[in-house]
Write a protein that holds these residues in place. Structure first.
Motif, PDB file in Angstrom:
ATOM      1  N   GLN A   7       0.686  -1.417   0.130  1.00 54.27           N
ATOM      2  CA  GLN A   7       0.082   0.186  -0.538  1.00 54.27           C
ATOM      3  C   GLN A   7       0.719   1.334  -0.005  1.00 54.27           C
ATOM      4  N   ALA A   8       2.092   1.499   0.678  1.00 59.22           N
ATOM      5  CA  ALA A   8       2.860   2.366   0.280  1.00 59.22           C
ATOM      6  C   ALA A   8       3.705   2.620  -0.289  1.00 59.22           C
ATOM      7  N   ALA A   9       4.277   1.633  -1.355  1.00 63.74           N
ATOM      8  CA  ALA A   9       5.313   1.690  -2.645  1.00 63.74           C
ATOM      9  C   ALA A   9       5.266   2.511  -3.423  1.00 63.74           C
ATOM     10  N   ASP A  10       5.831   3.285  -3.765  1.00 67.08           N
ATOM     11  CA  ASP A  10       5.953   4.230  -4.859  1.00 67.08           C
ATOM     12  C   ASP A  10       5.625   3.442  -5.915  1.00 67.08           C
ATOM     13  N   CYS A  11       5.289   2.137  -6.294  1.00 71.51           N
ATOM     14  CA  CYS A  11       4.873   1.491  -7.321  1.00 71.51           C
ATOM     15  C   CYS A  11       3.497   1.070  -7.627  1.00 71.51           C
ATOM     16  N   PRO A  12       2.540   2.225  -8.841  1.00 72.23           N
ATOM     17  CA  PRO A  12       1.631   2.203  -9.449  1.00 72.23           C
ATOM     18  C   PRO A  12       1.318   1.142  -9.228  1.00 72.23           C
ATOM     19  N   ILE A  13       1.982  -0.292  -9.527  1.00 73.97           N
ATOM     20  CA  ILE A  13       1.922  -1.442 -10.149  1.00 73.97           C
ATOM     21  C   ILE A  13       1.567  -1.971  -8.520  1.00 73.97           C
ATOM     22  N   ALA A  14       2.396  -1.884  -8.100  1.00 75.26           N
ATOM     23  CA  ALA A  14       2.707  -2.781  -6.706  1.00 75.26           C
ATOM     24  C   ALA A  14       1.285  -2.182  -6.139  1.00 75.26           C
ATOM     25  N   ARG A  15       0.553  -1.394  -5.463  1.00 69.29           N
ATOM     26  CA  ARG A  15      -0.372  -0.201  -5.500  1.00 69.29           C
ATOM     27  C   ARG A  15      -1.081  -1.248  -5.539  1.00 69.29           C
ATOM     28  N   SER A  16      -1.671  -1.102  -6.767  1.00 67.35           N
ATOM     29  CA  SER A  16      -2.516  -1.586  -7.312  1.00 67.35           C
ATOM     30  C   SER A  16      -2.957  -3.352  -7.467  1.00 67.35           C
ATOM     31  N   ASP A  18      -1.463  -5.143  -4.889  1.00 65.99           N
ATOM     32  CA  ASP A  18      -2.566  -4.787  -2.736  1.00 65.99           C
ATOM     33  C   ASP A  18      -3.787  -4.360  -3.023  1.00 65.99           C
ATOM     34  N   ALA A  19      -3.966  -3.807  -3.860  1.00 66.88           N
ATOM     35  CA  ALA A  19      -5.692  -4.185  -3.880  1.00 66.88           C
ATOM     36  C   ALA A  19      -6.614  -4.662  -4.854  1.00 66.88           C
ATOM     37  N   ILE A  20      -6.246  -5.155  -5.791  1.00 66.91           N
ATOM     38  CA  ILE A  20      -7.161  -6.857  -6.604  1.00 66.91           C
ATOM     39  C   ILE A  20      -5.988  -6.748  -7.285  1.00 66.91           C
ATOM     40  N   GLY A  21      -5.194  -7.315  -6.828  1.00 69.47           N
ATOM     41  CA  GLY A  21      -4.350  -8.810  -7.429  1.00 69.47           C
ATOM     42  C   GLY A  21      -4.266  -9.743  -7.585  1.00 69.47           C
ATOM     43  N   TRP A  23      -6.153 -13.471  -8.210  1.00 69.32           N
ATOM     44  CA  TRP A  23      -7.152 -13.779  -9.176  1.00 69.32           C
ATOM     45  C   TRP A  23      -8.826 -13.695  -8.610  1.00 69.32           C
ATOM     46  N   TRP A  24      -9.354 -14.061  -7.660  1.00 67.46           N
ATOM     47  CA  TRP A  24     -10.872 -13.858  -6.912  1.00 67.46           C
ATOM     48  C   TRP A  24     -12.004 -12.780  -7.557  1.00 67.46           C
ATOM     49  N   SER A  25     -10.680 -11.226  -7.086  1.00 68.27           N
ATOM     50  CA  SER A  25     -11.157 -10.081  -7.175  1.00 68.27           C
ATOM     51  C   SER A  25     -11.390  -9.751  -8.887  1.00 68.27           C
ATOM     52  N   LEU A  26     -10.555 -10.203  -9.245  1.00 63.06           N
ATOM     53  CA  LEU A  26     -10.675  -9.529 -10.677  1.00 63.06           C
ATOM     54  C   LEU A  26     -11.312 -10.390 -11.040  1.00 63.06           C
ATOM     55  N   LEU A  27     -11.992 -11.379 -11.194  1.00 68.09           N
ATOM     56  CA  LEU A  27     -12.973 -12.249 -11.654  1.00 68.09           C
ATOM     57  C   LEU A  27     -14.210 -11.654 -10.892  1.00 68.09           C
ATOM     58  N   ILE A  28     -14.641 -11.298  -9.615  1.00 72.33           N
ATOM     59  CA  ILE A  28     -15.808 -10.988  -9.039  1.00 72.33           C
ATOM     60  C   ILE A  28     -15.816  -9.784 -10.118  1.00 72.33           C
ATOM     61  N   VAL A  29     -14.521  -8.783 -10.769  1.00 63.60           N
ATOM     62  CA  VAL A  29     -15.079  -8.121 -11.604  1.00 63.60           C
ATOM     63  C   VAL A  29     -15.712  -7.658 -12.599  1.00 63.60           C
ATOM     64  N   ARG A  30     -15.086  -8.873 -13.845  1.00 67.08           N
ATOM     65  CA  ARG A  30     -15.637  -9.437 -14.711  1.00 67.08           C
ATOM     66  C   ARG A  30     -16.873  -9.951 -14.744  1.00 67.08           C
ATOM     67  N   ALA A  54     -17.842 -13.766   0.415  1.00 64.96           N
ATOM     68  CA  ALA A  54     -18.298 -12.632   1.223  1.00 64.96           C
ATOM     69  C   ALA A  54     -16.906 -11.315   1.610  1.00 64.96           C
ATOM     70  N   ALA A  55     -15.678 -12.373   1.961  1.00 66.49           N
ATOM     71  CA  ALA A  55     -14.626 -11.121   2.349  1.00 66.49           C
ATOM     72  C   ALA A  55     -13.862 -10.352   0.752  1.00 66.49           C
ATOM     73  N   ARG A  56     -14.053 -10.979  -0.008  1.00 58.17           N
ATOM     74  CA  ARG A  56     -13.776 -10.750  -1.343  1.00 58.17           C
ATOM     75  C   ARG A  56     -14.694  -9.214  -1.694  1.00 58.17           C
ATOM     76  N   LEU A  57     -16.281  -9.426  -1.605  1.00 53.71           N
ATOM     77  CA  LEU A  57     -16.925  -8.172  -1.900  1.00 53.71           C
ATOM     78  C   LEU A  57     -16.727  -7.536  -0.781  1.00 53.71           C
ATOM     79  N   ARG A  58     -16.299  -7.638   0.604  1.00 53.57           N
ATOM     80  CA  ARG A  58     -16.577  -6.300   1.290  1.00 53.57           C
ATOM     81  C   ARG A  58     -14.745  -5.809   0.759  1.00 53.57           C
ATOM     82  N   SER A  59     -14.098  -6.054   1.093  1.00 52.22           N
ATOM     83  CA  SER A  59     -13.066  -5.649  -0.036  1.00 52.22           C
ATOM     84  C   SER A  59     -13.177  -4.778  -0.980  1.00 52.22           C
TER      85      SER A  59
END
Length: 147
Positions: A7-16, A18-21, A23-30, A54-59
């Motif tokens: 979350q505190a990384a200088d790299c936007p790829i690393a931060r991203s 951290d948030a949605i990296g 596979w379940w989160s991306l499949l939910i968004v899909r 439930a945990a992924r949806l909360r996140s």
């Protein structure tokens, strides 16, 4: 193994990531981009354990990628809708899809194709372009510190 936070990384790829990296989160968004909005729809489509879903949806909701809204039928149920932040993940998923079409299905044997709703033709591959319109690849770009 404990996961390291970026979350505190200088790299936007690393931060991203951290948030949605995961596979379940991306499949939910899909699935949300495809029109799914209820817990049961996500669970049926993904076949994942309810507690993990439930945990992924909360996140995703806490991150502002999804929001919960009352269902239209007036019941007490709620459904999940993509926010503008969540809809902007469309480009990430299209890039992953196009990479997968090229490298994960030998001989171009992907069972699905992304098409334009207007003419039904396959969409062109995403490209990165310079301000003057030149197509860019990895050798044509570099990361510079802004602060």
């Amino acid at each position: 193994m404990k996961r390291t936070s970026h979350q505190a990384a200088d790299c936007p790829i690393a931060r991203s990531l951290d948030a949605i990296g995961d596979w379940w989160s991306l499949l939910i968004v899909r699935d949300a981009l495809l029109g799914l909005s209820r817990f049961g729809e996500f669970q049926k489509s993904l076949g994942m354990a309810k507690n993990i879903l439930a945990a992924r949806l909360r996140s995703l909701t806490a991150l502002g990628i999804l929001e919960t809204v009352p269902v239209a039928d007036g019941s007490q149920h709620r459904e999940y809708r993509l926010t503008p932040k969540g809809r902007d993940l469309y480009w990430v998923l299209v890039a992953l899809r196009q990479w997968g079409d090229t490298y994960q299905f030998p001989g171009g044997a992907s069972p699905t194709v992304l098409v334009d709703r207007v003419d039904g033709l396959p969409v062109q591959a995403l490209e990165l372009h310079a301000a003057d319109g030149r197509r860019l690849g990895p050798a044509d770009t570099r990361v510079v510190r802004t602060a």
